[in-house]
Motif scaffolding. Structure first.
Motif, PDB file in Angstrom:
ATOM      1  N   ILE A 192      -6.542  15.519 -23.368  1.00 56.38           N
ATOM      2  CA  ILE A 192      -6.307  15.745 -21.946  1.00 56.38           C
ATOM      3  C   ILE A 192      -4.973  16.466 -21.815  1.00 56.38           C
ATOM      4  O   ILE A 192      -3.934  15.928 -22.206  1.00 56.38           O
ATOM      5  N   PHE A 193      -4.986  17.681 -21.282  1.00 53.82           N
ATOM      6  CA  PHE A 193      -3.756  18.429 -21.049  1.00 53.82           C
ATOM      7  C   PHE A 193      -3.376  18.303 -19.574  1.00 53.82           C
ATOM      8  O   PHE A 193      -4.235  18.445 -18.689  1.00 53.82           O
ATOM      9  N   THR A 194      -2.098  18.053 -19.306  1.00 53.63           N
ATOM     10  CA  THR A 194      -1.621  17.958 -17.925  1.00 53.63           C
ATOM     11  C   THR A 194      -0.910  19.255 -17.575  1.00 53.63           C
ATOM     12  O   THR A 194       0.052  19.644 -18.234  1.00 53.63           O
ATOM     13  N   GLU A 195      -1.412  19.925 -16.544  1.00 56.91           N
ATOM     14  CA  GLU A 195      -0.890  21.226 -16.166  1.00 56.91           C
ATOM     15  C   GLU A 195      -0.340  21.199 -14.739  1.00 56.91           C
ATOM     16  O   GLU A 195      -0.490  20.212 -14.007  1.00 56.91           O
ATOM     17  N   SER A 196       0.278  22.278 -14.331  1.00 58.25           N
ATOM     18  CA  SER A 196       0.954  22.342 -13.037  1.00 58.25           C
ATOM     19  C   SER A 196      -0.026  22.605 -11.907  1.00 58.25           C
ATOM     20  O   SER A 196      -1.187  22.975 -12.110  1.00 58.25           O
ATOM     21  N   THR A 197       0.439  22.408 -10.704  1.00 59.14           N
ATOM     22  CA  THR A 197      -0.195  22.872  -9.485  1.00 59.14           C
ATOM     23  C   THR A 197       0.924  23.097  -8.476  1.00 59.14           C
ATOM     24  O   THR A 197       2.067  22.716  -8.734  1.00 59.14           O
ATOM     25  N   HIS A 198       0.615  23.727  -7.357  1.00 61.38           N
ATOM     26  CA  HIS A 198       1.658  24.006  -6.354  1.00 61.38           C
ATOM     27  C   HIS A 198       1.404  23.131  -5.133  1.00 61.38           C
ATOM     28  O   HIS A 198       0.602  23.460  -4.263  1.00 61.38           O
ATOM     29  N   HIS A 199       2.090  21.984  -5.085  1.00 62.65           N
ATOM     30  CA  HIS A 199       1.802  21.006  -4.029  1.00 62.65           C
ATOM     31  C   HIS A 199       3.052  20.158  -3.782  1.00 62.65           C
ATOM     32  O   HIS A 199       4.179  20.626  -3.959  1.00 62.65           O
ATOM     33  N   ASP A 200       2.862  18.911  -3.393  1.00 62.69           N
ATOM     34  CA  ASP A 200       3.962  17.958  -3.256  1.00 62.69           C
ATOM     35  C   ASP A 200       3.383  16.549  -3.342  1.00 62.69           C
ATOM     36  O   ASP A 200       2.219  16.373  -3.697  1.00 62.69           O
ATOM     37  N   SER A 201       4.188  15.537  -3.018  1.00 59.99           N
ATOM     38  CA  SER A 201       3.735  14.152  -3.132  1.00 59.99           C
ATOM     39  C   SER A 201       4.499  13.296  -2.128  1.00 59.99           C
ATOM     40  O   SER A 201       5.441  13.758  -1.485  1.00 59.99           O
ATOM     41  N   GLY A 202       4.092  12.040  -2.009  1.00 59.20           N
ATOM     42  CA  GLY A 202       4.805  11.110  -1.145  1.00 59.20           C
ATOM     43  C   GLY A 202       3.879  10.223  -0.336  1.00 59.20           C
ATOM     44  O   GLY A 202       2.839  10.683   0.143  1.00 59.20           O
ATOM     45  N   ARG A 203       4.277   8.952  -0.182  1.00 58.85           N
ATOM     46  CA  ARG A 203       3.475   7.996   0.574  1.00 58.85           C
ATOM     47  C   ARG A 203       4.226   7.429   1.781  1.00 58.85           C
ATOM     48  O   ARG A 203       3.662   6.666   2.547  1.00 58.85           O
ATOM     49  N   GLY A 204       5.464   7.790   1.939  1.00 62.25           N
ATOM     50  CA  GLY A 204       6.239   7.346   3.094  1.00 62.25           C
ATOM     51  C   GLY A 204       6.964   8.530   3.694  1.00 62.25           C
ATOM     52  O   GLY A 204       6.396   9.611   3.849  1.00 62.25           O
ATOM     53  N   PHE A 205       8.237   8.339   4.010  1.00 62.39           N
ATOM     54  CA  PHE A 205       9.012   9.430   4.586  1.00 62.39           C
ATOM     55  C   PHE A 205       9.716  10.258   3.515  1.00 62.39           C
ATOM     56  O   PHE A 205      10.267  11.315   3.810  1.00 62.39           O
ATOM     57  N   THR A 206       9.711   9.783   2.271  1.00 63.66           N
ATOM     58  CA  THR A 206      10.318  10.538   1.183  1.00 63.66           C
ATOM     59  C   THR A 206       9.239  11.340   0.468  1.00 63.66           C
ATOM     60  O   THR A 206       8.114  10.878   0.305  1.00 63.66           O
ATOM     61  N   ARG A 207       9.575  12.534   0.059  1.00 69.15           N
ATOM     62  CA  ARG A 207       8.601  13.431  -0.559  1.00 69.15           C
ATOM     63  C   ARG A 207       9.057  13.864  -1.944  1.00 69.15           C
ATOM     64  O   ARG A 207      10.248  13.891  -2.251  1.00 69.15           O
ATOM     65  N   SER A 208       8.068  14.180  -2.767  1.00 69.90           N
ATOM     66  CA  SER A 208       8.283  14.849  -4.059  1.00 69.90           C
ATOM     67  C   SER A 208       9.089  14.021  -5.046  1.00 69.90           C
ATOM     68  O   SER A 208       9.814  14.574  -5.874  1.00 69.90           O
ATOM     69  N   LYS A 209       8.949  12.695  -4.979  1.00 62.98           N
ATOM     70  CA  LYS A 209       9.604  11.820  -5.955  1.00 62.98           C
ATOM     71  C   LYS A 209       8.720  11.547  -7.167  1.00 62.98           C
ATOM     72  O   LYS A 209       9.189  11.019  -8.178  1.00 62.98           O
ATOM     73  N   ALA A 210       7.418  11.860  -7.048  1.00 63.48           N
ATOM     74  CA  ALA A 210       6.477  11.720  -8.157  1.00 63.48           C
ATOM     75  C   ALA A 210       5.768  13.054  -8.343  1.00 63.48           C
ATOM     76  O   ALA A 210       5.572  13.812  -7.387  1.00 63.48           O
TER      77      ALA A 210
ATOM     78  N   ARG B 278       0.814  -1.219   0.000  1.00 60.13           N
ATOM     79  CA  ARG B 278       0.000   0.000   0.000  1.00 60.13           C
ATOM     80  C   ARG B 278       0.849   1.272   0.000  1.00 60.13           C
ATOM     81  O   ARG B 278       0.387   2.340  -0.401  1.00 60.13           O
ATOM     82  N   PHE B 279       2.095   1.167   0.449  1.00 59.13           N
ATOM     83  CA  PHE B 279       2.955   2.348   0.479  1.00 59.13           C
ATOM     84  C   PHE B 279       3.568   2.657  -0.891  1.00 59.13           C
ATOM     85  O   PHE B 279       4.211   3.687  -1.064  1.00 59.13           O
ATOM     86  N   GLY B 280       3.361   1.741  -1.832  1.00 57.88           N
ATOM     87  CA  GLY B 280       3.816   2.004  -3.188  1.00 57.88           C
ATOM     88  C   GLY B 280       5.299   1.783  -3.392  1.00 57.88           C
ATOM     89  O   GLY B 280       5.966   1.126  -2.594  1.00 57.88           O
ATOM     90  N   LYS B 281       5.796   2.361  -4.448  1.00 50.08           N
ATOM     91  CA  LYS B 281       7.189   2.123  -4.854  1.00 50.08           C
ATOM     92  C   LYS B 281       7.777   3.399  -5.430  1.00 50.08           C
ATOM     93  O   LYS B 281       7.105   4.140  -6.151  1.00 50.08           O
ATOM     94  N   LEU B 282       9.033   3.653  -5.113  1.00 49.93           N
ATOM     95  CA  LEU B 282       9.720   4.813  -5.678  1.00 49.93           C
ATOM     96  C   LEU B 282      10.137   4.534  -7.122  1.00 49.93           C
ATOM     97  O   LEU B 282      10.432   3.393  -7.481  1.00 49.93           O
ATOM     98  N   PRO B 283      10.181   5.546  -7.965  1.00 48.83           N
ATOM     99  CA  PRO B 283      10.603   5.346  -9.353  1.00 48.83           C
ATOM    100  C   PRO B 283      12.044   4.841  -9.431  1.00 48.83           C
ATOM    101  O   PRO B 283      12.903   5.230  -8.631  1.00 48.83           O
ATOM    102  N   ALA B 284      12.283   3.981 -10.402  1.00 49.02           N
ATOM    103  CA  ALA B 284      13.631   3.438 -10.612  1.00 49.02           C
ATOM    104  C   ALA B 284      13.809   3.124 -12.093  1.00 49.02           C
ATOM    105  O   ALA B 284      12.859   3.178 -12.874  1.00 49.02           O
ATOM    106  N   GLY B 285      15.030   2.800 -12.480  1.00 52.91           N
ATOM    107  CA  GLY B 285      15.310   2.351 -13.836  1.00 52.91           C
ATOM    108  C   GLY B 285      14.960   3.375 -14.895  1.00 52.91           C
ATOM    109  O   GLY B 285      15.254   4.564 -14.766  1.00 52.91           O
ATOM    110  N   GLU B 286      14.303   2.915 -15.974  1.00 52.83           N
ATOM    111  CA  GLU B 286      13.951   3.799 -17.078  1.00 52.83           C
ATOM    112  C   GLU B 286      12.995   4.904 -16.633  1.00 52.83           C
ATOM    113  O   GLU B 286      13.060   6.033 -17.139  1.00 52.83           O
ATOM    114  N   ARG B 287      12.117   4.586 -15.695  1.00 54.06           N
ATOM    115  CA  ARG B 287      11.177   5.591 -15.198  1.00 54.06           C
ATOM    116  C   ARG B 287      11.933   6.736 -14.519  1.00 54.06           C
ATOM    117  O   ARG B 287      11.648   7.910 -14.765  1.00 54.06           O
ATOM    118  N   LEU B 288      12.898   6.397 -13.688  1.00 55.31           N
ATOM    119  CA  LEU B 288      13.690   7.419 -13.020  1.00 55.31           C
ATOM    120  C   LEU B 288      14.530   8.196 -14.022  1.00 55.31           C
ATOM    121  O   LEU B 288      14.691   9.423 -13.897  1.00 55.31           O
TER     122      LEU B 288
END
Length: 365
Positions: free
Chosen positions: A216-234, A23-33
């Motif tokens: 569908i256009f993807t635009e910015s917002t002013h926020h952050d992300s994270g599901r554990g102790f690390t933030r803003s990786k997605a 449920r805590f998900g996964k950090l980006p790695a490999g080609e995604r990173l």
């Protein structure tokens, strides 16, 4: 002292193993990173907002806000009564009807010119990975993933628990054709069994071609992300959906800045703006808009209609549960847009300019 040290070590060990759950998900790695690292919005190992500013407003501190939350009793943070709702048969809605059905907080289903969208669905009854915490209000959690029709595009604004719900995403897996999310969020979906072909990860100012004249256009917002102790990786997103007959904007989460005026200029008048309005605090105004800012942003977007979301399901701030609706109603007076305040499950007809909405929250204790 030894007992305290043992307790701290045991807590750390338990936390470590608990957070290894899927449920805590996964950090980006490999080609995604590697793709993330090419983004102009990724710097020194994290995504950054277009205009960087402190999360906490000047004059506020983390310890001070924590003290207020733990030791000060704020009135009416959760409703006593069950919230009113309507159980709409989503699977049998005529596909040629342009409509929105709101499920509480930021979750909504939309039909637009023959396509079905589902945004930030949370049907598990909880907005936290900690058992028993942040539970949905009575009456606000009447829909399930099983009751959703087949979804053409699942829109995920960011990976916080009140927008990306593990149980719901698992249950929707065989109903979703495509997921549109920010860079890095796809790592969670692949861990949870979605195929790479289902996942479309985008940066700000990019687009997904749905059909001729339909984007569908993807635009910015002013926020952050994270599901554990690390933030803003997605990355966190807002969405502008331009169909052959209509433009719909979904803000996702985020504080106020000049992006709303820029989006309004970029796309022209917007038919419907679905705007975050709730779970705010002056202390973290930079990442969650206050109601008066929501009204201002809606005007800047040149929106004809506005549906406020991010309220009436979970208590994530210290304000009264019904304050967002009271305030956005007040601040929307004499504005050039129409305010839509449906009850949970009510069908909002996007082409019906005469549809009437009640102040349903005024009858709820």
């Amino acid at each position: 002292m030894q007992i305290l040290l043992v307790l701290i070590v045991l807590t750390a060990i338990l936390t470590f193993f608990y957070m290894r759950q899927a449920r805590f998900g996964k950090l980006p790695a490999g080609e995604r990173l590697a793709r993330i690292e090419k983004s102009a919005h990724y710097k020194d190992g994290s995504f950054r907002n277009l205009i960087e500013k402190p999360t906490l407003t000047a004059g506020h501190s983390i310890l001070g806000e924590l003290y207020k939350t733990l030791f000060i009793k704020y009135p009416n943070r959760s409703p006593v009564d069950s919230l009113p709702s309507v159980k709409t048969d989503l699977k049998n809605l005529p596909i040629d009807n342009n409509l929105i059905v709101w499920f509480g907080h930021s979750s909504f289903y939309m039909q637009l010119d023959g396509k079905r969208f589902l945004a930030d669905p949370v049907f598990s009854g909880s907005a936290s990975p900690i058992p028993g915490s942040v539970k949905a209000y009575k009456g606000s959690d009447i829909y399930t993933a099983q009751e959703m029709p087949e979804i053409d595009y699942l829109l995920i604004s960011h990976d916080h628990y009140d927008h990306l719900d593990y149980e719901t995403i698992l249950a929707l897996k065989n109903k979703v054709k495509r997921v549109v999310c920010g860079l890095g969020v796809g790592a969670h979906f692949e861990l949870w069994g979605y195929s790479p072909e289902q996942i479309i990860e985008k940066d700000w100012s990019e687009k997904v071609e749905v059909a001729p004249g339909y984007t569908i256009f993807t635009e910015s917002t002013h926020h952050d992300s994270g599901r554990g102790f690390t933030r803003s990786k997605a990355l966190w997103l807002s969405f502008l959906i331009q169909s052959p007959t209509m433009k719909v904007y979904y803000s996702g989460d985020g504080g106020h800045d000049n992006r709303f005026a820029e989006i309004g200029k970029k796309y022209g008048a917007i038919d419907w703006a679905i705007m975050e309005c709730g779970q705010y605090n002056e202390a973290w105004q930079s990442v969650h808009e206050l109601p008066e800012e929501v009204a201002q942003a809606t005007v800047q977007l040149q929106a004809k209609n506005m549906l406020p979301v991010h309220h009436s399901k979970f208590t994530l701030a210290n304000h009264a549960w019904n304050e967002p609706l009271n305030k956005i109603t007040e601040f929307s007076n004499h504005k050039p847009y129409r305010l839509a305040t449906p009850i949970i499950g009510e069908v909002v007809h996007l082409n019906d300019h005469a549809q009437v909405f009640t102040k349903w929250w005024e009858a709820v204790n």
